[in-house]
Motif scaffolding. Structure first.
Motif: not given
Length: 262
Positions: A122-123, A138-147, A115-117
């Motif tokens: 915030a990056m 197998h999946w990523l957090p929805y927060e990656i869309t903030r990049c 998993r990725v936090p």
């Protein structure tokens, strides 16, 4: 031999992304997804691994993050600095990655991540994300869309839930009334801690968590994203899923990986 008959040589773009070798394995094997496409009725679940924050690999990674944040580097390839045994000890990334606001390219080639936090969101300078051959991810957090600047990705998509090649299912998500802030287990919720809403970034309270899956185009890949929402309104605010994937946010389960029209 004519010029046309000469064998073609292809450069290895990941040659400098591989860490040192050794006798120890650098990652664990994963048999979560059936690559034959035979998924009918099959249940899948989150990896239960907990991060050992006393492990040498974890402490070394924290040091590397501190160094990268201090020198403002734009390309971060932490795994090349770790021994195989240390790489195997890393099953998630520290929340301290939020400090890497200058990093444009995050390289996690061949990781043992499960998993990725959410702090990856915030990056803010991130333009390229490369966890290629991380077969347990197998999946990523929805927060990656903030990049917002993320434009390139290299992900082993056949290892992803709901991928277009094999259409494996998603883990069945639990109901809001089963959730308590102080009792988050990775095999149940996909994390060791959930503190804020993926959509509005507001705080979460006991019994208020609404988890859903959504498949979205992120950079150059369609990724299955886990949303930790604080309300039905935040779930309703999610964008439309990628074409050809499940058409609405959903709770997963053995029958969800394959859209009805597939």
């Amino acid at each position: 031999m004519s010029e046309e008959d000469q064998p073609r040589l292809f450069s290895n773009r990941w040659a400098d992304a591989v860490g040192p070798g050794g006798d120890e394995p650098a990652r664990d094997r994963c048999h979560c997804l059936d690559r034959r496409g035979e998924h009918s009725g099959k249940q899948v679940g989150f990896h239960p691994d907990r991060q050992d924050t006393s492990a040498p690999g974890w402490l070394h990674l924290l040091q590397l993050i501190d160094e990268a944040a201090a020198d403002g580097r734009e390309v971060f390839k932490p795994l090349v600095e770790l021994s195989p045994g240390e790489r195997r000890q890393i099953v998630t990334l520290p929340s301290a990655i939020a400090e890497l606001t200058a990093v444009r390219h995050l390289v996690l080639y061949g990781s043992n991540l499960v998993r990725v936090p959410p702090e990856i969101g915030a990056m803010t300078s991130l333009e390229e994300f490369s966890p290629y051959t991380s077969y347990r991810l197998h999946w990523l957090p929805y927060e990656i869309t903030r990049c917002a600047g993320l434009r390139e990705s290299t992900v082993s998509t056949r290892a992803l839930y709901g991928n277009v090649k094999y259409r494996p299912p998603f883990p069945l998500l639990r109901r809001a009334d089963e959730w308590a802030l102080a009792a988050v287990e990775p095999h149940r919720w996909g994390a060791e801690a959930i503190r804020s809403c993926s959509v509005c970034d507001g705080p979460l309270e006991d019994g208020r968590l609404r988890q859903v899956w959504i498949s979205l185009v992120v950079a150059t890949d369609v990724l299955p994203l886990l949303v930790n929402a604080c309300s039905a309104e935040c779930v309703a605010a999610l964008p439309a899923p990628a074409e050809g994937y499940v058409t609405t946010p959903h709770r997963g389960g053995p029958d969800i990986g394959r859209p009805a029209r597939y």
